[in-house]
Design a protein around this motif. Structure first.
Motif, short mmCIF file in Angstrom:
data_model
loop_
_atom_site.label_atom_id
_atom_site.label_comp_id
_atom_site.label_asym_id
_atom_site.label_seq_id
_atom_site.Cartn_x
_atom_site.Cartn_y
_atom_site.Cartn_z
N ARG A 144 14.29 16.96 -1.40
CA ARG A 144 14.07 18.11 -2.14
C ARG A 144 12.48 18.45 -2.06
NH1 ARG A 144 13.61 19.80 -7.35
NH2 ARG A 144 11.52 19.32 -6.76
N SER A 245 8.58 17.21 -8.92
CA SER A 245 9.89 16.59 -8.90
C SER A 245 10.40 16.41 -7.45
CB SER A 245 10.98 17.36 -9.86
OG SER A 245 11.14 18.67 -9.51
N LEU A 249 17.20 12.79 -2.87
CA LEU A 249 18.36 12.99 -3.68
C LEU A 249 19.74 12.03 -2.87
CD1 LEU A 249 18.17 16.53 -4.63
CD2 LEU A 249 17.43 14.61 -5.98
N ASP A 259 20.23 19.52 -9.92
CA ASP A 259 18.83 19.51 -9.79
C ASP A 259 18.43 20.93 -10.28
OD1 ASP A 259 15.95 18.53 -8.79
OD2 ASP A 259 16.25 20.16 -7.31
#
Length: 324
Positions: A144, A245, A249, A259
């Motif tokens: 991500r 963040s 994942l 998310d």
């Protein structure tokens, strides 16, 4: 005829994000340094006071738009046909295109003052990016990242893409080039110069999502691995949470919707999105390894170590001499 030609040019400027005559001329010069389009001529054309004399202008125009239609078609098509082509190329809505025909938009276009840059302005914002991890150490996981699209110098659009690798951020920056309904970004890390290429489909308003391809080399691997994968880019409301963040994942059925929920994008029924994510990103990555290179080298290298007669048969010609 003059009025329709002027309206087509105004619509062209809007969908390309060129708010000034100078910006639109630069687009024409980029595809042909000797284009008949210059500031003075363009000003008359947009005012509806003249038409181009050179057929070359229409050929350059087709390249600027990225259309497969010939220049003669651009010269003779109706305004409705032109709008249909623009919608196909750039995903612009009829409502957006009609905005270029308001009295204010016509006045700004005629006077060469800034107008709404159209499609590009709808892209400004922050986006969560999802793609399959390229590193063999994280095979089968998603990575991500984050993408920011902001105004650049002049009428350009600036892209900043970040990922979290080795516990720290990796940033890549570059300009966005709009061509034929796609966004092209050649991104570079400012410290190492390492490049990456991102190609995304230009969406219509509100530009909630972009789909495309990311390509570069695997960063976390024992060997250089040229890699490419599909990428899902979703607009999110929380830039602060996005920055902190970025991570790998587990590719679970709800990983993307979970998310997005944490980033402030609430989905009442995430099931359909989860199914789309699985189908879109679950096709795997395209990656080339040193084993692939070695296999082809073993098959073809011997051809270049043949006796002189064999080399002649292969027609391995020397480089041409330098001029002068």
């Amino acid at each position: 005829m003059h009025a329709e030609f002027a309206a087509k040019l105004r619509l062209t400027a809007a969908v390309l994000g060129n708010a000034t005559h100078k910006g639109l001329c630069a687009r024409f010069r980029a595809v042909n340094p000797n284009t008949p389009c210059d500031i003075d001529r363009l000003h008359k054309w947009i005012q509806g006071r003249a038409l181009p004399r050179s057929p070359q202008l229409y050929e350059d125009w087709a390249k600027v738009l990225g259309t497969h239609r010939p220049g003669t078609w651009l010269a003779t098509c109706s305004m409705n046909e032109f709008r249909d082509e623009i919608a196909l190329l750039f995903g612009a809505s009829l409502e957006d295109m009609h905005r270029t025909e308001t009295p204010r938009a016509r006045s700004e276009a005629v006077n060469g003052t800034p107008s709404d840059p159209g499609g590009l302005r709808t892209l400004y914002g922050t986006f969560a990016c999802y793609s399959l991890a390229w590193s063999p150490h994280y095979a089968g996981q998603l990575i991500r990242g984050a993408l920011r699209l902001e105004p650049g110098k002049g009428s350009t659009l600036r892209a900043t893409y970040t990922e979290a690798l080795f516990g720290g951020p990796v940033q890549m920056i570059g300009d966005v080039v709009l061509s034929g309904g796609t966004l092209h970004m050649l991104l570079r890390n400012p410290d190492t110069g390492l490049p990456a290429s991102m190609i995304l489909i230009m969406p219509g308003p509100p530009a909630s999502v972009l789909c495309g391809i990311l390509s570069s080399q695997a960063f976390v691997a024992h060997h250089a691995l040229p890699s490419a994968s599909r990428m899902l880019v979703v607009r999110v409301p929380s830039a602060a949470r996005l920055d902190t963040s970025n991570r790998y994942l587990d590719f679970s059925p709800s990983c993307v919707s979970d998310d997005l929920d944490g980033l402030g994008l609430k989905l009442d029924a995430p099931g359909p999105l989860n199914a789309l994510v699985a189908a879109f990103l679950g096709r795997g990555i395209d990656q080339v390894s040193p084993i692939d290179q070695a296999s082809f080298s073993s098959a073809l290298d011997p051809l270049y170590f043949l006796p002189a007669a064999g080399k002649a048969a292969l027609r391995i010609d020397p480089a041409p001499p330098e001029p002068g």
